[in-house]
Write a protein that holds these residues in place. Structure first.
Motif, PDB file in Angstrom:
ATOM      1  N   ARG A   7      14.936 -14.887  54.740  1.00  0.00           N
ATOM      2  CA  ARG A   7      15.941 -15.429  54.371  1.00  0.00           C
ATOM      3  C   ARG A   7      16.630 -14.469  53.387  1.00  0.00           C
ATOM      4  O   ARG A   7      15.800 -13.918  52.309  1.00  0.00           O
ATOM      5  N   LEU A   8      18.084 -14.192  53.163  1.00  0.00           N
ATOM      6  CA  LEU A   8      18.537 -13.226  52.443  1.00  0.00           C
ATOM      7  C   LEU A   8      19.239 -14.040  51.350  1.00  0.00           C
ATOM      8  O   LEU A   8      19.581 -14.991  51.475  1.00  0.00           O
ATOM      9  N   VAL A   9      19.054 -13.466  50.123  1.00  0.00           N
ATOM     10  CA  VAL A   9      19.497 -13.878  48.956  1.00  0.00           C
ATOM     11  C   VAL A   9      20.336 -12.682  48.363  1.00  0.00           C
ATOM     12  O   VAL A   9      19.798 -11.459  48.158  1.00  0.00           O
ATOM     13  N   THR A  10      21.271 -12.994  47.777  1.00  0.00           N
ATOM     14  CA  THR A  10      22.084 -12.167  46.805  1.00  0.00           C
ATOM     15  C   THR A  10      22.182 -12.315  45.420  1.00  0.00           C
ATOM     16  O   THR A  10      22.408 -13.511  45.006  1.00  0.00           O
ATOM     17  N   ILE A  11      21.593 -11.559  44.731  1.00  0.00           N
ATOM     18  CA  ILE A  11      21.340 -11.649  43.176  1.00  0.00           C
ATOM     19  C   ILE A  11      22.716 -10.958  42.512  1.00  0.00           C
ATOM     20  O   ILE A  11      23.178 -10.191  42.677  1.00  0.00           O
ATOM     21  N   ALA A  12      23.399 -12.206  41.732  1.00  0.00           N
ATOM     22  CA  ALA A  12      24.745 -11.806  41.107  1.00  0.00           C
ATOM     23  C   ALA A  12      24.418 -10.607  40.078  1.00  0.00           C
ATOM     24  O   ALA A  12      23.511 -10.604  39.382  1.00  0.00           O
ATOM     25  N   ASP A  13      25.533  -9.935  39.720  1.00  0.00           N
ATOM     26  CA  ASP A  13      25.846  -8.762  38.897  1.00  0.00           C
ATOM     27  C   ASP A  13      25.315  -9.567  37.606  1.00  0.00           C
ATOM     28  O   ASP A  13      25.540 -10.538  37.146  1.00  0.00           O
ATOM     29  N   GLY A  14      24.508  -8.671  36.769  1.00  0.00           N
ATOM     30  CA  GLY A  14      24.189  -9.140  35.397  1.00  0.00           C
ATOM     31  C   GLY A  14      23.133 -10.040  35.381  1.00  0.00           C
ATOM     32  O   GLY A  14      22.617 -10.238  34.103  1.00  0.00           O
ATOM     33  N   GLU A  15      22.787 -10.649  36.461  1.00  0.00           N
ATOM     34  CA  GLU A  15      21.423 -11.544  36.302  1.00  0.00           C
ATOM     35  C   GLU A  15      20.158 -10.880  35.962  1.00  0.00           C
ATOM     36  O   GLU A  15      20.002  -9.701  36.596  1.00  0.00           O
ATOM     37  N   ASN A  16      19.204 -11.539  35.280  1.00  0.00           N
ATOM     38  CA  ASN A  16      17.830 -11.000  35.273  1.00  0.00           C
ATOM     39  C   ASN A  16      17.155 -10.985  36.407  1.00  0.00           C
ATOM     40  O   ASN A  16      17.054 -11.898  37.274  1.00  0.00           O
ATOM     41  N   LEU A  17      16.716  -9.702  37.156  1.00  0.00           N
ATOM     42  CA  LEU A  17      16.469  -9.637  38.527  1.00  0.00           C
ATOM     43  C   LEU A  17      15.122 -10.392  38.522  1.00  0.00           C
ATOM     44  O   LEU A  17      14.914 -11.043  39.659  1.00  0.00           O
ATOM     45  N   LEU A  18      14.041 -10.185  37.876  1.00  0.00           N
ATOM     46  CA  LEU A  18      12.980 -10.909  38.004  1.00  0.00           C
ATOM     47  C   LEU A  18      12.938 -12.583  37.812  1.00  0.00           C
ATOM     48  O   LEU A  18      12.358 -13.176  38.737  1.00  0.00           O
ATOM     49  N   ASP A  19      13.918 -12.972  36.897  1.00  0.00           N
ATOM     50  CA  ASP A  19      14.139 -14.529  36.819  1.00  0.00           C
ATOM     51  C   ASP A  19      14.753 -15.059  38.028  1.00  0.00           C
ATOM     52  O   ASP A  19      14.380 -15.923  38.715  1.00  0.00           O
ATOM     53  N   ALA A  20      15.731 -14.231  38.680  1.00  0.00           N
ATOM     54  CA  ALA A  20      16.353 -14.736  39.897  1.00  0.00           C
ATOM     55  C   ALA A  20      15.612 -14.396  40.867  1.00  0.00           C
ATOM     56  O   ALA A  20      15.876 -15.594  41.826  1.00  0.00           O
ATOM     57  N   LEU A  21      14.740 -13.551  41.317  1.00  0.00           N
ATOM     58  CA  LEU A  21      13.726 -13.680  42.431  1.00  0.00           C
ATOM     59  C   LEU A  21      12.722 -14.789  42.138  1.00  0.00           C
ATOM     60  O   LEU A  21      12.542 -15.507  43.206  1.00  0.00           O
ATOM     61  N   ALA A  22      12.265 -15.012  41.013  1.00  0.00           N
ATOM     62  CA  ALA A  22      11.534 -16.257  40.781  1.00  0.00           C
ATOM     63  C   ALA A  22      12.123 -17.613  41.369  1.00  0.00           C
ATOM     64  O   ALA A  22      11.491 -18.410  41.973  1.00  0.00           O
TER      65      ALA A  22
END
Length: 135
Positions: A7-22
């Motif tokens: 599944r592909l996910v785009t992480i928005a600009d400015g988001e905490n990357l580790l929190d967004a991945l979790a």
């Protein structure tokens, strides 16, 4: 037998990357791979004695990030500076997304089921007997 569906996910600009991945991974088992750009990075690097934490300010290219759901995630990052190319790799401790796309492979079953479903490794062939010495 267990299988994985990506599944592909785009992480928005400015988001905490580790929190967004979790949040994107949710509960369960799986594997994450990501590329893009990041800033405000902190890495743990292997040192000669103890590991070293390194903070990197500014924008970097996330050449690769990978790891199991929940981490730890390891990353390779690069950027161009006035001194030339900078390349660094280590365990990602913190980062802000600046356009990151992640692929999530969701395991259909638990990690234990996946390990148990793996085919057994072939045994090494037995050594040939040594030739008999002449008497």
């Amino acid at each position: 037998m267990a299988s994985a569906a990506p599944r592909l996910v785009t992480i928005a600009d400015g988001e905490n990357l580790l929190d967004a991945l979790a949040e994107a991974c949710g509960p369960g088992d799986g594997w994450v791979a990501a590329v893009g750009h990041v800033d405000s990075v902190e890495l743990r690097l292997a040192g000669e004695g103890a590991d070293v934490r390194k903070q990197l300010r500014g924008r970097l290219t996330l050449a690769q990030l990978s790891g199991p759901y929940g981490g730890p995630y390891f990353a390779t990052l690069s950027r161009h500076t006035s001194l030339g190319a900078e390349l660094v790799a280590g365990q990602l401790l913190a980062a802000r997304s600046a356009a990151v796309t992640a692929t999530l492979w969701i395991a259909q079953g638990s990690a234990r089921e996946l390990v148990d479903a793996a085919p057994p490794r072939a045994e090494a062939p037995a050594a040939a007997p040594a030739p008999a010495a002449a008497a």
